[in-house]
Scaffold this active site. Structure first.
Site, PDB file in Angstrom:
ATOM      1  N   TYR A  17     -20.889  25.021  22.947  1.00 54.33           N
ATOM      2  CA  TYR A  17     -19.931  24.460  21.981  1.00 54.33           C
ATOM      3  C   TYR A  17     -20.528  24.490  20.573  1.00 54.33           C
ATOM      4  O   TYR A  17     -19.867  24.883  19.604  1.00 54.33           O
ATOM      5  CB  TYR A  17     -19.604  23.020  22.414  1.00 54.33           C
TER       6      TYR A  17
ATOM      7  N   ASP B 244     -28.729  12.101  29.220  1.00 55.30           N
ATOM      8  CA  ASP B 244     -28.675  11.318  27.978  1.00 55.30           C
ATOM      9  C   ASP B 244     -28.129  12.161  26.831  1.00 55.30           C
ATOM     10  O   ASP B 244     -27.533  11.653  25.897  1.00 55.30           O
ATOM     11  CB  ASP B 244     -30.094  10.875  27.575  1.00 55.30           C
TER      12      ASP B 244
ATOM     13  N   HIS C  55      -2.221  19.616  16.590  1.00 52.47           N
ATOM     14  CA  HIS C  55      -1.605  18.372  16.090  1.00 52.47           C
ATOM     15  C   HIS C  55      -1.416  17.310  17.172  1.00 52.47           C
ATOM     16  O   HIS C  55      -1.021  16.187  16.874  1.00 52.47           O
ATOM     17  CB  HIS C  55      -0.248  18.674  15.442  1.00 52.47           C
TER      18      HIS C  55
END
Ligand code: GFB
Length: 356
Positions: free
Chosen positions: A137, A313, A12
């Protein structure tokens, strides 16, 4: 979900979690549960199990994650895969064990292949190689989607995965090394403008550095001077940006009004069920070069922009196909130019929250 439902917002204090919390408060929800990182470490399985057993939330927004920009993803590869897998395993599994009515899992559009067909439809998941800089990830987030999907199929849960495009907004991270491009460029250009105007006191205050020499060498390492600002990469990659409060609105809309079965219709028992997640974005992108010039104009920096091709990039283009989201009845409100203006204003009035 009714106004008294017990709702847990994991993460939160972060960019999206804080916006979801504010959105729920503004809509009159009263039974909201939050825990700071110190109070509950979501990586710790036993603590998460105890928390769910004691609190028994009815709805869960899973916005807690280890996140960062291109260099952070590439540098802290182990932390990004381990922490995200642990957080989502713990929260999703405990939500199942404790009979949570609906869970919303937040991912990212970096789950799509590096050279994905554009715009990226939900069905393009796992059709090609991932972008190297954020592969750990992305793998963690793909595992989260598959976990929600598999629990829905085997245990009949109602867990929905949403994949937002690049987000920005209040409570963003402005760290020059670890943040995403939009907050990084706002801060770099703001600092360069201060140097341009010879307001060195304000530069020291912003960086929380006492000594001017140290401050100047720190800024130099990020290519910030009174004359120019360095932009990582070629400036050619295209990115789509969504204001975090719009993202929060989409999340609350989906949990209030839609179920897993509305987003993905299972046709028969022998149907292969996959790609059940939902893209969230604007469907509009911009080059990093044009973004940099937009930020330069809004911040009011007059110097040059220098593109450094020694920095990565990343993916050249990742534009979401938002037709499924639009068909469910939701569309974004804040366009990029207004969003950058709001973001710069937020930065100026909340600088004390930003740490280098
Ligand atoms: O926002 P960003 O770090 O993340 O970078 P990604 C977007 C583009 O902006 C890249 C360029 O091409 C960067 O090289 N860029 C230019 C900069 N100047 C800067 C700068 O000063 N700071 C930063 N950070 N970038 C992340 C993923 O990818 O996006 C995550 O690594 C996640 O997994 C997230 O999906 C949303 O869009 O490349």
């Amino acid at each position: 979900m009714n106004k008294g439902s017990k709702i847990y917002i994991a993460g939160h204090k972060g960019l999206v979690g804080s916006a979801i919390l504010q959105n729920l408060i503004s809509k009159g929800y009263t039974n909201l549960i939050t825990r700071s990182h110190n109070e509950l470490d979501l990586i710790d399985t036993k603590s998460v199990a105890k928390f769910f057993k004691e609190e028994k939330p009815e709805y869960v927004f899973l916005a807690a994650a280890r996140v960062g920009g291109i260099i952070a993803n590439n540098t802290y590869r182990a932390d990004f895969i381990y922490e995200n897998m642990m957080i989502q395993n713990n929260v999703i599994h405990q939500s199942y064990l404790n009979k949570v009515k609906k869970l919303l899992f937040l991912g990212s559009t970096c789950i799509y292949p590096k050279n994905c067909l554009q715009p990226m439809k939900e069905d393009y998941l796992l059709t090609g190689e991932l972008e190297y800089t954020n592969e750990p990830y992305a793998i963690a987030k793909i595992a989260g989607i598959k976990m929600c999907e598999s629990y829905n199929l085997q245990y009949k849960t109602n867990f929905i995965s949403v994949m937002p495009t690049n987000l920005y907004g209040p409570n963003d991270n402005f760290d020059l090394e670890k943040s995403h491009v939009l907050p990084a460029l706002i801060r770099k250009m703001h600092l360069a403008k201060l140097l341009e105007e010879k307001k060195t006191e304000n530069v020291l205050e912003d960086l929380e550095i006492e000594n001017l020499k140290d401050a100047m060498s720190y800024l130099q390492s990020f290519g910030v001077s009174s004359e120019s600002v360095e932009i990582w990469g070629s400036g050619k990659p295209m990115r789509e940006f969504l204001w975090s409060e719009d993202m929060a609105d989409a999340c609350v809309f989906i949990v209030e009004k839609r179920d897993f079965k509305d987003i993905y219709k299972v046709k028969s028992d022998v149907d292969e069920v996959k790609n059940t997640h939902l893209n969230i974005g604007t469907g509009i992108d911009i080059s990093i070069k044009d973004l940099a010039f937009l930020i330069k104009k809004i911040v009011g920096f007059k110097g040059k922009l220098v593109f450094n091709s020694n920095k990565p990039d990343g993916t050249m283009k990742k534009l979401t196909d938002v037709s499924k989201l639009n068909s469910l009845g939701w569309k974004h409100q804040i366009d990029l130019e207004l969003g950058v203006e709001k973001m710069y204003k937020w930065y100026l009035s909340n600088k004390e929250l930003n740490k280098i």
